[in-house]
Design a protein around this motif. Structure first.
Motif, PDB file in Angstrom:
ATOM      1  N   LEU A 197      -4.628  10.035   3.527  1.00 51.47           N
ATOM      2  CA  LEU A 197      -3.661   9.486   2.587  1.00 51.47           C
ATOM      3  C   LEU A 197      -4.371   8.472   1.697  1.00 51.47           C
ATOM      4  O   LEU A 197      -5.003   7.535   2.199  1.00 51.47           O
ATOM      5  CB  LEU A 197      -2.528   8.810   3.369  1.00 51.47           C
ATOM      6  N   TYR A 215       5.184   7.736  -8.709  1.00 50.70           N
ATOM      7  CA  TYR A 215       5.292   6.907  -7.506  1.00 50.70           C
ATOM      8  C   TYR A 215       6.288   7.524  -6.527  1.00 50.70           C
ATOM      9  O   TYR A 215       7.449   7.765  -6.868  1.00 50.70           O
ATOM     10  CB  TYR A 215       5.719   5.486  -7.861  1.00 50.70           C
ATOM     11  N   THR A 257      -8.387   4.900   1.718  1.00 51.18           N
ATOM     12  CA  THR A 257      -7.893   6.110   2.368  1.00 51.18           C
ATOM     13  C   THR A 257      -7.542   5.800   3.809  1.00 51.18           C
ATOM     14  O   THR A 257      -8.270   5.090   4.488  1.00 51.18           O
ATOM     15  CB  THR A 257      -8.956   7.229   2.331  1.00 51.18           C
ATOM     16  N   ILE A 293       5.504  12.522   3.447  1.00 52.21           N
ATOM     17  CA  ILE A 293       4.952  12.600   2.093  1.00 52.21           C
ATOM     18  C   ILE A 293       5.464  13.848   1.388  1.00 52.21           C
ATOM     19  O   ILE A 293       5.831  13.817   0.197  1.00 52.21           O
ATOM     20  CB  ILE A 293       3.414  12.599   2.139  1.00 52.21           C
ATOM     21  N   LEU A 340       1.720   4.667  -3.197  1.00 56.05           N
ATOM     22  CA  LEU A 340       1.457   6.090  -2.976  1.00 56.05           C
ATOM     23  C   LEU A 340       1.975   6.892  -4.161  1.00 56.05           C
ATOM     24  O   LEU A 340       3.083   6.673  -4.644  1.00 56.05           O
ATOM     25  CB  LEU A 340       2.152   6.563  -1.699  1.00 56.05           C
ATOM     26  N   GLN A 341       1.160   7.847  -4.618  1.00 55.87           N
ATOM     27  CA  GLN A 341       1.547   8.665  -5.762  1.00 55.87           C
ATOM     28  C   GLN A 341       1.460  10.142  -5.406  1.00 55.87           C
ATOM     29  O   GLN A 341       0.832  10.532  -4.417  1.00 55.87           O
ATOM     30  CB  GLN A 341       0.654   8.357  -6.968  1.00 55.87           C
ATOM     31  N   GLU A 371       0.829  -1.205   0.000  1.00 55.89           N
ATOM     32  CA  GLU A 371       0.000   0.000   0.000  1.00 55.89           C
ATOM     33  C   GLU A 371       0.869   1.263   0.000  1.00 55.89           C
ATOM     34  O   GLU A 371       0.542   2.254  -0.662  1.00 55.89           O
ATOM     35  CB  GLU A 371      -0.937  -0.034   1.205  1.00 55.89           C
ATOM     36  N   ILE A 372       1.976   1.214   0.728  1.00 50.53           N
ATOM     37  CA  ILE A 372       2.900   2.350   0.736  1.00 50.53           C
ATOM     38  C   ILE A 372       3.537   2.512  -0.633  1.00 50.53           C
ATOM     39  O   ILE A 372       3.687   3.633  -1.139  1.00 50.53           O
ATOM     40  CB  ILE A 372       3.975   2.154   1.816  1.00 50.53           C
ATOM     41  N   CYS A 425      -1.227  12.299  -3.210  1.00 50.08           N
ATOM     42  CA  CYS A 425      -2.023  11.336  -2.436  1.00 50.08           C
ATOM     43  C   CYS A 425      -2.509  11.915  -1.109  1.00 50.08           C
ATOM     44  O   CYS A 425      -3.414  11.359  -0.492  1.00 50.08           O
ATOM     45  CB  CYS A 425      -1.215  10.070  -2.179  1.00 50.08           C
ATOM     46  N   SER A 431      -4.297   5.604  -1.405  1.00 49.36           N
ATOM     47  CA  SER A 431      -3.450   4.662  -2.131  1.00 49.36           C
ATOM     48  C   SER A 431      -4.322   3.504  -2.596  1.00 49.36           C
ATOM     49  O   SER A 431      -5.554   3.604  -2.602  1.00 49.36           O
ATOM     50  CB  SER A 431      -2.299   4.171  -1.248  1.00 49.36           C
TER      51      SER A 431
END
Length: 690
Positions: A381, A421, A397, A408, A361-362, A357-358, A365, A383
């Motif tokens: 957050l 990414y 979320t 982040i 992250l884009q 899931e980490i 996010c 993803s």
């Protein structure tokens, strides 16, 4: 026995040009007609792996006994095309790859016995089961091997050779299954000890909050050096000006990294590659005799440094001093790696997110909710979640805290604008893969690299906040341990600086607002499982203590009865059960439903619980936010509870001593609370020995 001719005929039921990934969703760049076919020795499954964080996935049938290939191929073709018989569930691509390893072990074992699958009898299956259990694999790995064997029975209609009986009907197999039932929601991953996670998280947050600016500034300077155009058309003139600059500043020439140890012994080995970068010329141009002579003369004038320091002076502080004296050109890539994994650790440990899931992250996010005065009171957050979801993942979320938001923000500065990414490796990294982000094994190595750097940094400077060694070795952590450790700390909230600094209870409340997306994180279940275990350990200890004071309060007698019953299952010959797995099972079956709090212990009975209006009748747990401890008949007091309430009463008396300064309503509420608390303590004072 099946003849070779019959085997070949049945195997030929699947045409050799059949596409093994037909029917599977593929990555955007993949063309189905270009994917692996049945007749090939190696099936590349990578096009059907839709996540961004995985290495190449393939099935290599050359690793199997040659005579068994025609048995294995139909099985895995059925698994990939999801042609599943009744009772069998379809497998994801990564699961197919996992079972391939288990099938390989089994088929080599069969081949070693010189038999076909049909010739194996029940005793043979029992022998293989004993060999697998003797390997002392995890419960999940043993289940995988068991299921791989049974596939040769379950998929018998598509196999040229298959088992003649169902292994699960064997008493030995059934007995193992009874004693190794899955426990829903139980996470058996080892947690990270507090003495390790505390300094590790502290250093990771230092990189995010204090060192990130230096790393990014050093990277910008390095990239600018690498992009320099030639200093002029005449190389000797440009080199002379560069060397004169070192002479004027009385700075030694940069040292070649590979010669660092020799340079410290006094040998002169200037870095011609770095000098060439400063000039914007290829390094081979400095190998000419004239240039070598000019460099040698400069070495005689100013000497050679120990590295290739950049102009940027580190600004990050540790106890009022710069964390580094300077940053070398050749250290930037390592610092980038340290910063990236530090951001991962902060996010992983303070959010409860899984590694996959980490990794998804884009940029963009993070979203925030603000009060009218501009104060940010919630960070969200976004993803993708994959656990229990479609192979493409589901949008989800997480509610996170400010340190995660800062990590982040650092990642968005770290990554180039064209890289969506946030956990993609730095452009200067040696990471090479068809996937945009590294897998968990790469992250595990990066965590080990950070731990090693912290240890060396602290040892060199005599700092006490390094990572402690165990038996002379630094800990080796995995990505799975961070989520497990956070669940443990939230459930226990132990004392110490790390617990106080991170406010685990606040962390729990924020994350328990839930996954706001379409996926359920399961993190609440993990924390509640840890809380149940913590309760079980505490209750087992006090139920075994024959010298402890009796619990008092409206439910004091019932609490004693429940503790006595619980002791029947947790105390043997005066010894308390300490094995966590066994205690989890005991709590699941014989939970006394007693919940320890700071001020009271809840002996939960839904029929008389004042919080049941919110919780609903018959629920197994109280709603502590709606607890009315002084009025509820489920309240019991341990000596610690009574002392805490007495201390609270003293604080109320101190506040009322200055009641003239209080508003009338506030004074009235404090007086009422003081009166109720004093009366409650008077009614339920513990008995004292005469």
């Amino acid at each position: 026995m099946t003849s070779a001719f019959e085997t070949a005929a049945q195997s030929a039921a699947v045409p050799g040009d059949s596409l093994v990934l037909a029917g599977r969703p593929l990555r955007d760049y993949a063309v189905l007609e270009e994917t692996s076919r049945y007749a090939e020795d190696v099936w590349v499954l990578t096009p059907a792996w839709l996540r961004a964080d995985q290495k190449t996935v393939r099935l290599d049938f050359t690793l199997l006994p040659p005579v068994m290939v025609d048995v294995a191929k139909p099985l895995f073709f059925a698994l990939l095309t999801q042609d599943t018989p009744p009772g069998e569930l379809p497998l994801a691509i990564d699961s197919v790859r996992t079972y391939f390893g288990c099938v390989r072990r089994f088929l080599w074992w069969v081949h070693g016995r010189g038999r076909t699958l049909r010739e194996l009898d029940g005793e043979d299956l029992d022998d293989f089961h004993r060999e697998v259990t003797a390997l002392r694999l995890s419960g999940g790995a043993t289940r995988c091997n068991r299921r791989a064997v049974r596939m040769f029975w379950a998929y018998r209609n598509v196999l040229p050779d298959h088992l003649g009986q169902d292994p699960l009907r064997r008493p030995l197999w059934q007995a193992w299954a009874r004693h190794h039932r899955r426990t829903g929601g139980e996470n058996l991953t080892d947690r990270i000890p507090e003495q390790v996670v505390a300094p590790l998280l502290s250093w990771a947050m230092r990189f995010v909050d204090d060192f990130a600016d230096d790393v990014l500034a050093a990277r910008a300077e390095r990239d600018a050096i690498d992009a320099r155009p030639p200093a002029g058309p005449d190389l000797p003139t440009a080199l002379a000006e560069l060397l004169d600059g070192f002479r004027r500043r009385q700075r030694p020439l940069p040292a070649a990294p590979a010669r660092l140890a020799s340079a410290r012994r006094g040998d002169a080995f200037p870095s011609t590659s770095y000098l060439a970068r400063l000039l914007g010329y290829p390094v081979h141009r400095l190998d000419e005799a004239r240039q070598r002579q000019m460099i040698a003369e400069a070495v005689g004038d100013v000497g050679v440094d120990t590295d290739c320091p950049l102009a940027h002076a580190p600004q990050g502080q540790l106890e009022g001093r710069p964390w580094l004296e300077r940053i070398s050109y050749y250290d930037v890539a390592r610092l980038e790696r340290l910063l990236l994994v530090s951001c991962w650790i902060v996010i992983a440990y303070l959010s409860g997110m899984r590694d996959s899931e980490i990794k998804h992250l884009q940029r963009g996010c993070l979203s925030v909710q603000q009060a009218p005065d501009g104060h940010v009171y919630r960070h969200r957050l976004a993803s993708l979640a994959f656990k229990g979801e479609d192979v493409r993942g589901a949008e989800a979320t997480w509610i996170v805290t400010a340190p995660v938001a800062r990590a982040i923000a650092v990642l968005e500065r770290f990554q180039p604008e064209e890289q969506p990414y946030l956990l993609a490796p730095a452009p200067s990294s040696r990471y090479c893969s068809a996937f945009p982000v590294p897998d968990s094994n790469t992250t595990n190595r990066d965590i080990a690299f950070l731990i090693s750097w912290i240890s060396t940094y602290c040892d060199d400077r005599g700092r006490p906040d390094g990572i402690p060694r165990e038996r002379g070795r630094l800990p080796r952590l995995t990505t799975r341990q961070f989520r497990r450790t956070l669940a443990w700390f939230i459930a226990r909230r132990p004392g110490g600086a790390i617990a106080g600094a991170l406010q685990y209870r606040h962390q729990c409340i924020q994350m328990f607002e839930g996954y706001a997306g379409t996926s359920d994180s399961g993190f609440r279940d993990e924390v509640e499982a840890e809380q149940a275990l913590a309760r079980g350990q505490f209750l087992a200890e006090i139920s075994a203590d024959e010298d402890r004071p009796t619990l008092v309060g409206p439910a004091g007698a019932e609490a004693e009865a429940r503790l006595a019953e619980f002791a029947r299952h947790t105390v043997f010959d005066g010894q308390v059960v300490t094995d966590e797995a066994r205690l989890r099972r005991i709590v699941a079956r014989h939970d006394p439903h007693m919940y320890l709090g700071t001020f009271i212990t809840c002996v939960y009975n839904p029929e008389r619980a004042l919080c049941r209006t919110s919780n609903g009748p018959g629920d197994g747990q109280p709603v502590l936010a709606d607890c009315q401890p002084l009025a509820c008949r489920n309240t019991a007091l341990t000596p610690a509870n009574y002392q805490a309430l007495s201390g609270h009463l003293t604080k109320l008396e101190g506040a009322l001593a200055n009641s003239d300064r209080l508003a009338a309503y506030v004074r009235h509420r404090l007086e009422e609370q003081h009166r109720e608390t004093a009366a409650f303590l008077a009614r339920h004072a513990p008995e004292t020995a005469e």
